[in-house]
Write a protein that holds these residues in place. Structure first.
Motif, PDB file in Angstrom:
ATOM      1  N   TYR A 284     -43.232  45.816  91.829  1.00 12.00           N
ATOM      2  CA  TYR A 284     -42.343  45.885  93.002  1.00 12.00           C
ATOM      3  C   TYR A 284     -40.976  45.318  92.619  1.00 12.00           C
ATOM      4  O   TYR A 284     -40.748  44.105  92.649  1.00 12.00           O
ATOM      5  CB  TYR A 284     -42.956  45.115  94.174  1.00 12.00           C
ATOM      6  CG  TYR A 284     -44.209  45.771  94.714  1.00 12.00           C
ATOM      7  CD1 TYR A 284     -44.137  46.675  95.771  1.00 12.00           C
ATOM      8  CD2 TYR A 284     -45.455  45.510  94.148  1.00 12.00           C
ATOM      9  CE1 TYR A 284     -45.289  47.292  96.270  1.00 12.00           C
ATOM     10  CE2 TYR A 284     -46.612  46.117  94.629  1.00 12.00           C
ATOM     11  CZ  TYR A 284     -46.513  47.009  95.692  1.00 12.00           C
ATOM     12  OH  TYR A 284     -47.646  47.627  96.178  1.00 12.00           O
ATOM     13  N   GLU A 285     -40.086  46.216  92.232  1.00  5.52           N
ATOM     14  CA  GLU A 285     -38.761  45.826  91.736  1.00  5.52           C
ATOM     15  C   GLU A 285     -38.008  44.974  92.743  1.00  5.52           C
ATOM     16  O   GLU A 285     -37.368  43.978  92.395  1.00  5.52           O
ATOM     17  CB  GLU A 285     -37.954  47.084  91.404  1.00  5.52           C
ATOM     18  CG  GLU A 285     -36.735  46.838  90.546  1.00  5.52           C
ATOM     19  CD  GLU A 285     -37.040  46.714  89.058  1.00  5.52           C
ATOM     20  OE1 GLU A 285     -36.469  45.784  88.454  1.00  5.52           O
ATOM     21  OE2 GLU A 285     -37.817  47.511  88.525  1.00  5.52           O
ATOM     22  N   GLN A 286     -38.065  45.372  94.009  1.00  5.10           N
ATOM     23  CA  GLN A 286     -37.305  44.659  95.045  1.00  5.10           C
ATOM     24  C   GLN A 286     -37.860  43.250  95.297  1.00  5.10           C
ATOM     25  O   GLN A 286     -37.205  42.420  95.924  1.00  5.10           O
ATOM     26  CB  GLN A 286     -37.283  45.467  96.353  1.00  5.10           C
ATOM     27  CG  GLN A 286     -38.606  45.560  97.102  1.00  5.10           C
ATOM     28  CD  GLN A 286     -39.541  46.650  96.567  1.00  5.10           C
ATOM     29  OE1 GLN A 286     -39.367  47.112  95.448  1.00  5.10           O
ATOM     30  NE2 GLN A 286     -40.508  47.036  97.376  1.00  5.10           N
ATOM     31  N   LYS A 287     -39.065  42.982  94.791  1.00  2.41           N
ATOM     32  CA  LYS A 287     -39.682  41.657  94.964  1.00  2.41           C
ATOM     33  C   LYS A 287     -39.708  40.887  93.635  1.00  2.41           C
ATOM     34  O   LYS A 287     -40.473  39.940  93.468  1.00  2.41           O
ATOM     35  CB  LYS A 287     -41.118  41.809  95.463  1.00  2.41           C
ATOM     36  CG  LYS A 287     -41.258  42.605  96.756  1.00  2.41           C
ATOM     37  CD  LYS A 287     -41.117  41.712  97.955  1.00  2.41           C
ATOM     38  CE  LYS A 287     -41.493  42.438  99.236  1.00  2.41           C
ATOM     39  NZ  LYS A 287     -41.300  41.591 100.421  1.00  2.41           N
TER      40      LYS A 287
ATOM     41  N   HIS B 130     -39.432  37.149  93.838  1.00  2.84           N
ATOM     42  CA  HIS B 130     -40.327  36.467  94.768  1.00  2.84           C
ATOM     43  C   HIS B 130     -41.464  35.838  93.970  1.00  2.84           C
ATOM     44  O   HIS B 130     -41.866  36.365  92.943  1.00  2.84           O
ATOM     45  CB  HIS B 130     -40.874  37.448  95.805  1.00  2.84           C
ATOM     46  CG  HIS B 130     -39.824  37.920  96.770  1.00  2.84           C
ATOM     47  ND1 HIS B 130     -40.087  38.210  98.084  1.00  2.84           N
ATOM     48  CD2 HIS B 130     -38.500  38.141  96.614  1.00  2.84           C
ATOM     49  CE1 HIS B 130     -38.979  38.600  98.690  1.00  2.84           C
ATOM     50  NE2 HIS B 130     -38.002  38.559  97.811  1.00  2.84           N
TER      51      HIS B 130
ATOM     52  N   GLU C  63     -32.446  33.378  97.307  1.00  2.00           N
ATOM     53  CA  GLU C  63     -33.752  32.816  96.949  1.00  2.00           C
ATOM     54  C   GLU C  63     -33.869  31.371  97.423  1.00  2.00           C
ATOM     55  O   GLU C  63     -34.919  30.958  97.935  1.00  2.00           O
ATOM     56  CB  GLU C  63     -33.974  32.892  95.436  1.00  2.00           C
ATOM     57  CG  GLU C  63     -35.345  32.399  95.022  1.00  2.00           C
ATOM     58  CD  GLU C  63     -35.652  32.529  93.549  1.00  2.00           C
ATOM     59  OE1 GLU C  63     -36.671  31.964  93.114  1.00  2.00           O
ATOM     60  OE2 GLU C  63     -34.879  33.195  92.821  1.00  2.00           O
TER      61      GLU C  63
ATOM     62  N   SER D 185     -28.045  36.505  94.672  1.00  3.30           N
ATOM     63  CA  SER D 185     -29.514  36.533  94.690  1.00  3.30           C
ATOM     64  C   SER D 185     -30.088  35.122  94.575  1.00  3.30           C
ATOM     65  O   SER D 185     -31.141  34.820  95.150  1.00  3.30           O
ATOM     66  CB  SER D 185     -30.049  37.427  93.572  1.00  3.30           C
ATOM     67  OG  SER D 185     -29.931  36.807  92.311  1.00  3.30           O
TER      68      SER D 185
ATOM     69  N   GLN E  28     -46.443  39.379  91.891  1.00  4.81           N
ATOM     70  CA  GLN E  28     -46.622  40.813  91.668  1.00  4.81           C
ATOM     71  C   GLN E  28     -48.100  41.202  91.749  1.00  4.81           C
ATOM     72  O   GLN E  28     -48.460  42.227  92.348  1.00  4.81           O
ATOM     73  CB  GLN E  28     -46.047  41.212  90.308  1.00  4.81           C
ATOM     74  CG  GLN E  28     -44.529  41.157  90.209  1.00  4.81           C
ATOM     75  CD  GLN E  28     -43.836  42.284  90.969  1.00  4.81           C
ATOM     76  OE1 GLN E  28     -44.408  43.346  91.210  1.00  4.81           O
ATOM     77  NE2 GLN E  28     -42.602  42.040  91.382  1.00  4.81           N
TER      78      GLN E  28
END
Length: 431
Positions: free
Chosen positions: A122-125, A128, A173, A169, A26
């Motif tokens: 970044y919610e969509q990340k 990550h 991942e 998810s 993030q």
């Protein structure tokens, strides 16, 4: 505040490490320069991800905070932030005691940390990560929290109830990790056995592992921290049938006498435990089992300890760890039992059990001499390449020291011949 350099320091377990990797990502997306566990002192922002599990871990976390608090006071840091288990557990006390820290956060306050650094989340990340492990292996955390409430454990207090991640998810991942060169996936959670019950109404661990085994590029999938009570037996079929699911299982038993298992609120007895171990070994021939025992829990008599020792001799485990009990605030044991066993007795019992395990590990290692084994090379040192077998997890288990030769690369699998062994190391040459 300018986009500076952030050093995230991780204390404690691999679950904390995954949290740090998510936060690193993030911050990276927001233009910060990020490093992990850096010994350099050129970062203007330090974030400490603390552990609050047992006394030793808490002490290490507090000492680390105090060291960086001195740097903050001396003006060497613009910001000192503290997150993780210790911070979640003792936030109010720590805020009063160590005012040099700019802010203490809970375990999962990623969004608040990002916001306080004037950055965007970044919610969509969200899942990550900036990986901090070697390129060839990664941890995959499949759930948070725990519903078990063992007498000695404070973890559910600051992680909350079990929350399984969505299976899709997790598979996605795993694919992304494999696409980026990950060959070994270490599947972790506070309690793997419970995966899916909260989200799907039944255990879905076997289905998840089966689907992960389909991911191209993953050559080892390793399971850490399964709970023995209500163990999902269908995962054994997956371990037996899928070649890339390691014949390795981490299943902390904590004790063996009916009395101690009852006092520890483990919801399993001795006979059921033995039946489970026998079933696992029967269903997955050649499996290596890692377990953990806790000695010195209130109420543990010398007779209980002798019975535990006898069990360890009769049902030897390839890998084993031992903890001495520490009384943790607000746990069931803290409230209901007197911590009546002297510290020196606790430590003596832990040492005695580990000494027994050394002999068991030595026997297991000796049995490998002359065998040809497939290993994964973790790193290069001055005299050896350091690798692991299917029966060994990073940092906690045995290593294979391979004689130096030109055609070995870190991160690759090789066949080796085992020439010699000590309790915790095997010595090999590449075939």
């Amino acid at each position: 505040m300018k986009r500076g350099k952030v050093n995230i320091m991780t204390l404690g377990c691999s679950k904390n490490l995954v949290d740090s990797e998510m936060l690193l990502n993030q911050l990276d997306l927001n233009g910060f320069k990020v490093v992990h566990d850096s010994e350099e002192d050129d970062a203007n922002i330090v974030i400490l991800n603390t552990c609050g599990f047992i006394a030793d871990a808490k002490e290490e976390s507090v000492n680390t905070i105090l060291n960086f608090a001195d740097a903050r006071k001396a003006g060497k840091l613009d910001k000192l932030l503290v997150m993780g288990c210790l911070s979640a557990r003792y936030k109010d006390d720590l805020t009063k005691e160590i005012p040099e820290v700019d802010k203490f956060y809970g375990k999962f306050d990623f969004k608040e940390i990002i916001k306080d650094l004037n950055a965007n989340f970044y919610e969509q990340k969200m899942y990550h990560r900036v990986k901090t492990t070697p390129a060839h292996f990664a941890y995959l955390k499949i759930s948070e929290g725990c519903n078990r409430h063992c007498s000695f454990c404070a973890i559910p207090q600051f992680t909350g109830n079990h929350k399984s991640r969505d299976m899709e998810s997790l598979v996605q991942e795993a694919k992304e990790l494999a696409d980026n060169g990950v060959k070994e996936l270490l599947v972790i959670a506070q309690d793997l056995s419970y995966y899916g019950i909260d989200r799907y109404g039944e255990s879905k661990l076997a289905e998840l592992i089966d689907r992960l085994a389909d991911v191209e590029g993953l050559e080892w999938i390793r399971l850490h921290y399964t709970y023995p009570s209500k163990f999902p037996m269908d995962v054994l079929r997956v371990m037996r049938e899928r070649k890339n699911v390691a014949k390795y299982l981490d299943i902390p038993l904590q004790h063996i006498t009916d009395k101690m298992l009852g006092m520890m609120r483990r919801k399993i007895n001795k006979e059921e435990t033995i039946q489970l171990i026998d079933k696992i070994r029967e269903e997955v021939p050649g499996i290596a089992l890692r377990t953990t025992f806790l000695v010195g829990h209130p109420g543990e008599t010398d007779e209980d300890f002798q019975e535990l020792k006898a069990f360890v001799q009769e049902y030897p485990f390839e890998r084993m760890g031992v903890f001495a009990y520490s009384s943790e605030d607000d746990t069931y044991a803290f409230k209901m039992y007197k911590d009546d066993i002297p510290q020196e007795v606790k430590e003596a019992r832990a040492d005695e059990l580990m000494e027994m395990q050394q002999a068991i590990s030595a026997r297991f290692s000796q049995q490998q001499i002359g065998k040809e084994l497939r290993v994964l090379v973790d790193r290069e040192e001055e005299d050896y390449f350091v690798a692991r077998t299917e029966y060994d997890s990073p940092e906690v288990d045995c290593e294979v020291l391979i004689d130096k030769c030109n055609d070995i690369q870190v991160g690759n699998f090789y066949s080796v011949k085992i020439n010699d062994a000590t309790e915790f190391d095997l010595f090999a040459t590449k075939i």
